[in-house]
Scaffold this motif. Structure first.
Motif, PDB file in Angstrom:
ATOM      1  N   LEU A 370       0.833  -1.208   0.000  1.00 42.28           N
ATOM      2  CA  LEU A 370       0.000   0.000   0.000  1.00 42.28           C
ATOM      3  C   LEU A 370       0.862   1.250   0.000  1.00 42.28           C
ATOM      4  O   LEU A 370       0.594   2.209  -0.743  1.00 42.28           O
ATOM      5  CB  LEU A 370      -0.913   0.013   1.227  1.00 42.28           C
ATOM      6  CG  LEU A 370      -2.122  -0.906   1.209  1.00 42.28           C
ATOM      7  CD1 LEU A 370      -2.866  -0.801   2.539  1.00 42.28           C
ATOM      8  CD2 LEU A 370      -3.059  -0.548   0.066  1.00 42.28           C
ATOM      9  N   ALA A 371       1.877   1.273   0.837  1.00 39.20           N
ATOM     10  CA  ALA A 371       2.742   2.445   0.935  1.00 39.20           C
ATOM     11  C   ALA A 371       3.461   2.706  -0.374  1.00 39.20           C
ATOM     12  O   ALA A 371       3.592   3.864  -0.815  1.00 39.20           O
ATOM     13  CB  ALA A 371       3.738   2.262   2.077  1.00 39.20           C
ATOM     14  N   ALA A 372       3.933   1.647  -1.034  1.00 36.79           N
ATOM     15  CA  ALA A 372       4.655   1.810  -2.296  1.00 36.79           C
ATOM     16  C   ALA A 372       3.744   2.375  -3.375  1.00 36.79           C
ATOM     17  O   ALA A 372       4.140   3.277  -4.129  1.00 36.79           O
ATOM     18  CB  ALA A 372       5.241   0.472  -2.737  1.00 36.79           C
ATOM     19  N   ALA A 373       2.514   1.859  -3.475  1.00 38.77           N
ATOM     20  CA  ALA A 373       1.575   2.377  -4.475  1.00 38.77           C
ATOM     21  C   ALA A 373       1.198   3.815  -4.176  1.00 38.77           C
ATOM     22  O   ALA A 373       1.008   4.633  -5.090  1.00 38.77           O
ATOM     23  CB  ALA A 373       0.325   1.498  -4.523  1.00 38.77           C
ATOM     24  N   THR A 374       1.093   4.148  -2.909  1.00 37.39           N
ATOM     25  CA  THR A 374       0.758   5.518  -2.521  1.00 37.39           C
ATOM     26  C   THR A 374       1.829   6.484  -2.993  1.00 37.39           C
ATOM     27  O   THR A 374       1.538   7.520  -3.610  1.00 37.39           O
ATOM     28  CB  THR A 374       0.596   5.612  -0.994  1.00 37.39           C
ATOM     29  OG1 THR A 374      -0.478   4.767  -0.581  1.00 37.39           O
ATOM     30  CG2 THR A 374       0.307   7.035  -0.565  1.00 37.39           C
ATOM     31  N   ARG A 375       3.078   6.152  -2.731  1.00 36.26           N
ATOM     32  CA  ARG A 375       4.167   7.058  -3.109  1.00 36.26           C
ATOM     33  C   ARG A 375       4.342   7.121  -4.624  1.00 36.26           C
ATOM     34  O   ARG A 375       4.547   8.199  -5.197  1.00 36.26           O
ATOM     35  CB  ARG A 375       5.463   6.615  -2.440  1.00 36.26           C
ATOM     36  CG  ARG A 375       5.479   6.807  -0.926  1.00 36.26           C
ATOM     37  CD  ARG A 375       6.900   6.684  -0.381  1.00 36.26           C
ATOM     38  NE  ARG A 375       6.965   6.939   1.037  1.00 36.26           N
ATOM     39  CZ  ARG A 375       6.970   5.982   1.974  1.00 36.26           C
ATOM     40  NH1 ARG A 375       6.906   4.713   1.615  1.00 36.26           N
ATOM     41  NH2 ARG A 375       7.031   6.292   3.256  1.00 36.26           N
ATOM     42  N   SER A 376       4.253   5.989  -5.313  1.00 37.15           N
ATOM     43  CA  SER A 376       4.517   5.980  -6.752  1.00 37.15           C
ATOM     44  C   SER A 376       3.431   6.705  -7.525  1.00 37.15           C
ATOM     45  O   SER A 376       3.717   7.388  -8.513  1.00 37.15           O
ATOM     46  CB  SER A 376       4.657   4.544  -7.254  1.00 37.15           C
ATOM     47  OG  SER A 376       3.444   3.822  -7.086  1.00 37.15           O
ATOM     48  N   ALA A 377       2.176   6.583  -7.102  1.00 34.85           N
ATOM     49  CA  ALA A 377       1.072   7.163  -7.871  1.00 34.85           C
ATOM     50  C   ALA A 377       0.636   8.525  -7.367  1.00 34.85           C
ATOM     51  O   ALA A 377       0.197   9.368  -8.156  1.00 34.85           O
ATOM     52  CB  ALA A 377      -0.123   6.209  -7.855  1.00 34.85           C
ATOM     53  N   LEU A 378       0.759   8.757  -6.068  1.00 34.71           N
ATOM     54  CA  LEU A 378       0.201   9.975  -5.484  1.00 34.71           C
ATOM     55  C   LEU A 378       1.258  10.997  -5.105  1.00 34.71           C
ATOM     56  O   LEU A 378       0.926  12.121  -4.745  1.00 34.71           O
ATOM     57  CB  LEU A 378      -0.652   9.617  -4.254  1.00 34.71           C
ATOM     58  CG  LEU A 378      -1.741   8.568  -4.502  1.00 34.71           C
ATOM     59  CD1 LEU A 378      -2.538   8.312  -3.229  1.00 34.71           C
ATOM     60  CD2 LEU A 378      -2.673   8.979  -5.630  1.00 34.71           C
ATOM     61  N   GLY A 379       2.546  10.613  -5.169  1.00 34.89           N
ATOM     62  CA  GLY A 379       3.612  11.564  -4.919  1.00 34.89           C
ATOM     63  C   GLY A 379       4.596  11.065  -3.877  1.00 34.89           C
ATOM     64  O   GLY A 379       4.185  10.571  -2.818  1.00 34.89           O
TER      65      GLY A 379
END
Length: 447
Positions: A370-379
């Motif tokens: 979840l954390a990785a997708a958050t950073r890659s897609a949302l900033g």
């Protein structure tokens, strides 16, 4: 290659225009026409998805999709709900189901009931899956899409989906439903946007307080009418709120944001093991969201009395909505309400209750995905942090089959956008919604 943003927005707006207002679970004659129309629209708008994924209808109008991966073990479940809350059209500046696009570019707003809660997530999930299927992607593990139809009325759709999965022996490694969002300014002193990811949610109770009397004509009231006794009970409950306390996920949230906090609050948050007792006394004064993070809340939401203005009430009733912080239970909350009301002539009845959910871990593979997708897609500047989900969601039923249930809506929401949920002028900015699609694409590619 993902489909163009213009066509994605067109599909989103079309689905928002279908008024899938929650059906009354007690109404055997409730008309599900709009839900069937919604089902048909999904088949037409997402042909690649429907050509590859297996679809079944559960509990009348809920939808469960299975996207078979290379391995059936440890699947991912993405959740959302089809239904929306009712509207008072006169309060809206735009037609509630018009899905009008106001402005241009990334800052343009789509205004419609369900734009955030929860068709925003539902359609973003569909867009992500459709584009990946069209690219020929096959997930490493199975993916399920679980779309309940009556979340807003605490209905049986999601429960029925969980029972289907349980009977088939499905044990998800990660379940993601609506919940926290990317926010700024919600936590005092924090200088970066935070992705608040719900690792648990509060329990919910409905309690009735009832005072009774014989009734009669209002011209000859008794010395202590039922309405007066009820009013005193309501005031006692309001003046003696549940005590504040710091639960582990909230403590972890402040420890996480401490390095990104300005001024003296940085040291206060970093030392929350010492300062926590003082902070939980201060937080209720800083706004309703912070108050709800540190205590069980109880508020009267409905009042009823006599049938006419000149009639004494034979039963005066208050409905109390209680939200239970982890560590409290329906049983302990009921006992406290009885003590606070303190009047044997005021009945205290629990109408419905569910305890707080188990707490999912904020470390390990599921959290890291979840954390990785958050950073890659949302900033990259967005800071993922654990959080207690303040409202109830369908995800609580999934804790029966998974130890990794999270609540996060992958949109950057302003305070005004958050406050419009369940209110008038619900809206979402185009750029925020499109980035949400990328979040789901990144999460799916990692599955």
């Amino acid at each position: 290659m993902a489909r163009t943003s213009d066509s994605s927005l067109g599909r989103f707006r079309e689905l928002l225009q279908i008024p899938t207002v929650s059906l009354d679970p007690g109404d055997a004659d409730a008309d599900g026409t709009h839900f069937l129309r919604f089902h048909d629209a999904l088949v037409r708008l997402y042909p690649a998805l429907h050509a590859v994924l297996e679809r079944e209808v559960v509990a009348g109008y809920s939808l469960l999709y299975r996207w078979r991966g290379r391995d059936a073990a440890s699947p991912l479940v993405l959740m959302a709900h089809i239904d929306v809350v009712p509207v008072v059209a006169s309060e809206w500046s735009h037609e509630p189901f018009g899905a009008e696009l106001v402005g241009s570019g990334d800052t343009a707003e789509i205004r419609a009931r369900g734009a955030v809660d929860d068709k925003g997530s539902l359609v973003a999930i569909l867009e992500a899956v459709e584009s990946l299927v069209a690219e020929g992607i096959v997930p490493e593990r199975d993916v399920y899409l679980a779309f309940g139809h009556n979340e807003e009325v605490a209905g049986d759709g999601a429960q029925a989906i969980v029972e289907v999965l349980r009977q088939r022996g499905v044990r998800p490694s990660l379940v993601l439903d609506e919940g926290g969002a990317v926010v700024e300014g919600a936590l005092p002193g924090v200088i970066v946007p935070t992705a608040v990811i719900g690792v648990a949610e509060r329990g919910v109770m409905t309690v009735h307080l009832t005072a009774r009397e014989l009734g009669g004509h209002a011209s000859t009231p008794p010395r202590d009418p039922a309405t007066a006794r009820l009013a005193r009970a309501v005031l006692r409950l309001h003046r003696r709120p549940f005590p504040t306390r710091l639960v582990p996920p909230v403590r972890a949230m402040f420890e996480t944001v401490a390095p990104y906090t300005s001024g003296p609050l940085r040291r206060v948050f970093a030392s929350i093991g010492v300062t926590g007792r003082l902070l939980v006394k201060v937080f209720p004064r800083l706004g309703p969201e912070l108050n709800a993070l540190v205590r069980t809340t109880a508020v009267v939401t409905e009042l009823s009395g006599a049938a006419g203005a000149n009639v004494l009430a034979t039963a005066a009733r208050a409905s109390v909505n209680v939200r239970l912080l982890p560590g409290d239970t329906a049983t302990s909350a009921e006992a406290r309400i009885r003590r606070v009301v303190g009047d044997p002539l005021v009945e205290v009845d629990v109408v419905s209750a569910s305890d707080p959910s188990p707490v999912s871990p904020w470390s390990g593979p599921a959290w890291d995905r979840l954390a990785a997708a958050t950073r890659s897609a949302l900033g990259e500047e967005v800071l993922p942090t654990p959080y207690i989900q303040l409202g109830a969601s369908d995800s609580r039923w999934f804790t029966e089959i998974s130890a990794h249930v999270y609540r996060f809506t992958p949109f950057h929401l302003t305070r005004g956008e958050r406050e419009a949920l369940h209110s008038h002028d619900e809206r979402i900015r185009v750029g925020s919604w499109l980035r949400g699609i990328e979040f789901y694409r990144d999460l799916l590619r990692a599955s």
